[in-house]
Write an enzyme that holds these catalytic residues in place. Structure first.
Site, PDB file in Angstrom:
ATOM      1  N   ASP A  13       0.844  -1.197   0.000  1.00  0.00           N
ATOM      2  CA  ASP A  13       0.000   0.000   0.000  1.00  0.00           C
ATOM      3  C   ASP A  13       0.884   1.253   0.000  1.00  0.00           C
ATOM      4  O   ASP A  13       1.736   1.419   0.873  1.00  0.00           O
ATOM      5  CB  ASP A  13      -0.885  -0.009   1.255  1.00  0.00           C
ATOM      6  CG  ASP A  13      -2.046   0.976   1.167  1.00  0.00           C
ATOM      7  OD1 ASP A  13      -1.948   1.933   0.378  1.00  0.00           O
ATOM      8  OD2 ASP A  13      -3.035   0.784   1.881  1.00  0.00           O
ATOM      9  N   ASP A  15      -1.031  -0.483  -4.761  1.00  0.00           N
ATOM     10  CA  ASP A  15      -2.315   0.130  -5.141  1.00  0.00           C
ATOM     11  C   ASP A  15      -2.158   1.577  -5.602  1.00  0.00           C
ATOM     12  O   ASP A  15      -2.962   2.067  -6.379  1.00  0.00           O
ATOM     13  CB  ASP A  15      -3.356   0.012  -4.014  1.00  0.00           C
ATOM     14  CG  ASP A  15      -2.872   0.573  -2.690  1.00  0.00           C
ATOM     15  OD1 ASP A  15      -1.762   1.121  -2.626  1.00  0.00           O
ATOM     16  OD2 ASP A  15      -3.625   0.447  -1.700  1.00  0.00           O
ATOM     17  N   CYS A  44      -6.709   4.068  -1.943  1.00  0.00           N
ATOM     18  CA  CYS A  44      -6.732   2.651  -1.585  1.00  0.00           C
ATOM     19  C   CYS A  44      -7.991   1.914  -2.065  1.00  0.00           C
ATOM     20  O   CYS A  44      -7.929   1.015  -2.892  1.00  0.00           O
ATOM     21  CB  CYS A  44      -6.585   2.534  -0.071  1.00  0.00           C
ATOM     22  SG  CYS A  44      -6.493   0.839   0.517  1.00  0.00           S
ATOM     23  N   HIS A  86     -10.025  -3.291   3.163  1.00  0.00           N
ATOM     24  CA  HIS A  86     -10.488  -1.903   2.963  1.00  0.00           C
ATOM     25  C   HIS A  86     -11.530  -1.777   1.850  1.00  0.00           C
ATOM     26  O   HIS A  86     -11.537  -0.821   1.078  1.00  0.00           O
ATOM     27  CB  HIS A  86      -9.298  -0.979   2.679  1.00  0.00           C
ATOM     28  CG  HIS A  86      -9.583   0.441   3.074  1.00  0.00           C
ATOM     29  ND1 HIS A  86      -8.690   1.469   2.846  1.00  0.00           N
ATOM     30  CD2 HIS A  86     -10.653   1.009   3.672  1.00  0.00           C
ATOM     31  CE1 HIS A  86      -9.189   2.600   3.290  1.00  0.00           C
ATOM     32  NE2 HIS A  86     -10.390   2.349   3.786  1.00  0.00           N
TER      33      HIS A  86
END
Length: 476
Positions: free
Chosen positions: A14, A289, A54, A109
């Site tokens: 991430d 991402d 994200c 998420h």
């Protein structure tokens, strides 16, 4: 053993920008395992995320659809009422239906935060976090060791098939790698497997990295990127984030340290595949991402159209099947799902909006698309409310862009109703650090801007995006 279909391991960090890997020869990062993997893989130096945030990226990754189509246009957080719908058909649904043993480890998420609909969740989830119970919201992932959104890297927590929190006292990357290795070792050798691992680092807070990785950079004096031209920093909406150049340099060292830690744990997974003689039968993808600005253009974090934000590493290895080269082909988030399914010999759902790039991976073609479309929407709770009070759709604002090999063209309407439309054209060949944008007043009087504006308008119409580029936004 020859399997009917290859295994798939999809690993993504991430907020890891494309430039921050040794093989990229840009940021001074120590990544020996990733560098060797790059020599054995097809790499995409032109890979971008369709939305540098994200949740939108993750939803597009799994569905092959753009954020306006998935409805996940901002992060899944309290106040936004956004989540990946259970009825969406994801790559994991197809894998499960096709006989793959499926697993998901790490940050998800994509579920609605539990605090959005209950004040005291049984799971103990707080903030944007959520326990996703077994069922359709897991989209075909059988083995589940995950959480929603929580940034305590040195003391993470997870859920499996009950609301009981699992709280290991271990750096999240190392722990999730342990779990990934357990999954691989416990597989049924008679069926192929598909494993997705989502490491949260190098996402902030940057200081939450084990000491041994920080020590790699402790005595080094690392240069900042050439487009770090300020000594104070903001996020994309203009809020000051504090700290000067000294703090930025410390953040950068810790950011690189986390990536070095990821590199070591990535190497552990490669070692296991080698020991089990699974290399030939396993497609491995290593990516992220979105990126991290880390002070470039006076900005921190992401959500903007600069290369440090939209650029992601993308490496894919399948020995003997995918050539080990660096391709200059474009690759966007929405292309990943149809490309992987085709490589695995599985059907691509009809609603997919991305392009199957498998002919490039097989060496049959050099290029399938010559542009990537990008988007970002106002998503802060205060901004959504401000648009609502003004009788406007917040999704009609933010910015949209089109990225080609040589250009980035952006139409920006801002993150509040009081902004005016601005158009910018970046020549990435002449100005790779995007320091000299050409402000476009009348796109149809500019040869390049006119072509890109027309392509952008077609894409917006095709995806039913309310972002109107035909009329200027009026000040109110």
């Amino acid at each position: 053993m020859n399997q009917r279909r290859p295994n798939l391991i999809y690993l993504f960090a991430d907020q890891w920008r494309r430039q921050a890997a040794g093989y990229a020869k840009e940021d001074p990062v120590y990544t020996p395992n990733i560098d060797q993997f790059a020599l054995e893989s097809m790499t995409f130096p032109q890979a971008v995320t369709c939305n540098p945030l994200c949740s939108p990226h993750r939803a597009s990754l799994l569905t092959g659809k753009y954020p306006m189509s998935t409805g996940v246009y901002t992060n899944c957080k309290v106040g936004a009422d956004v989540m990946l719908k259970p009825e969406e058909r994801c790559i994991s649904d197809v894998l499960k239906e096709s006989g793959y043993a499926t697993g998901y480890i790490g940050k998800w998420h994509l579920d609605l935060p539990e605090l959005q609909y209950q004040s005291q969740p049984e799971s103990g989830a707080s903030g944007w976090d959520a326990y996703t119970p077994p069922g359709p919201k897991r989209h075909g992932f059988d083995e589940w060791y995950s959480y929603g959104a929580w940034d305590d890297h040195l003391s993470p927590h997870y859920w499996q098939d009950s609301p009981e929190k699992i709280k290991p006292n271990q750096w999240s990357v190392e722990h999730e790698t342990d779990k990934a290795i357990e999954f691989i070792n416990s597989r049924n050798p008679d069926e192929p497997f598909a494993l997705f691992v989502s490491w949260n680092p190098p996402h902030s807070p940057f200081d939450q990295v084990p000491k041994q990785y920080k020590d790699v950079y402790k005595q080094q004096s690392l240069p900042l990127r050439k487009n770090v031209t300020s000594d104070s920093f903001k996020v994309h909406t203009g809020e000051e984030v504090g700290g000067g150049l000294e703090e930025l340099q410390e953040n950068q060292k810790n950011y690189f340290a986390a990536i070095t830690g990821i590199d070591e744990n990535f190497g552990r997974i490669l070692d296991v595949l080698r020991e089990l003689q699974l290399e030939e039968d396993t497609i491995i993808v290593l990516t992220s991402d979105h990126g991290e600005m880390m002070g470039s253009h006076g900005l921190m974090a992401k959500h903007v159209w600069y290369e440090e934000s939209i650029g992601i590493p993308f490496l894919i290895r399948w020995p003997g099947k995918i050539p080990a080269i660096a391709t200059d082909s474009l690759l966007n988030t929405v292309d990943i799902m149809p490309t992987l399914l085709t490589l695995l010999g599985l059907p691509v759902p009809s609603q997919v909006e991305g392009t199957d790039l498998s002919p490039i991976l097989k060496g049959e073609k050099k290029e399938l698309v010559n542009q990537s479309y990008l988007c970002a929407y106002p998503g802060r709770k205060e901004a959504i409310e401000q648009f609502r009070q003004s009788g406007m759709d917040n999704r009609a604002y933010g910015w949209r862009g089109i990225r080609t090999k040589n250009y980035m063209y952006v139409v920006h309407k801002g993150y509040s109703p009081r902004k005016k439309t601005v158009r910018m054209l970046y020549d990435l060949e002449k100005d790779p650090y995007q320091l000299e944008p050409e402000v476009i007043e009348i796109p149809h009087s500019h040869v390049i801007a006119q072509k890109l504006e027309e392509k952008l308008a077609l894409w917006l119409n095709r995806t039913n995006d309310p972002f109107n580029i035909n009329n200027e936004v009026k000040n109110i």
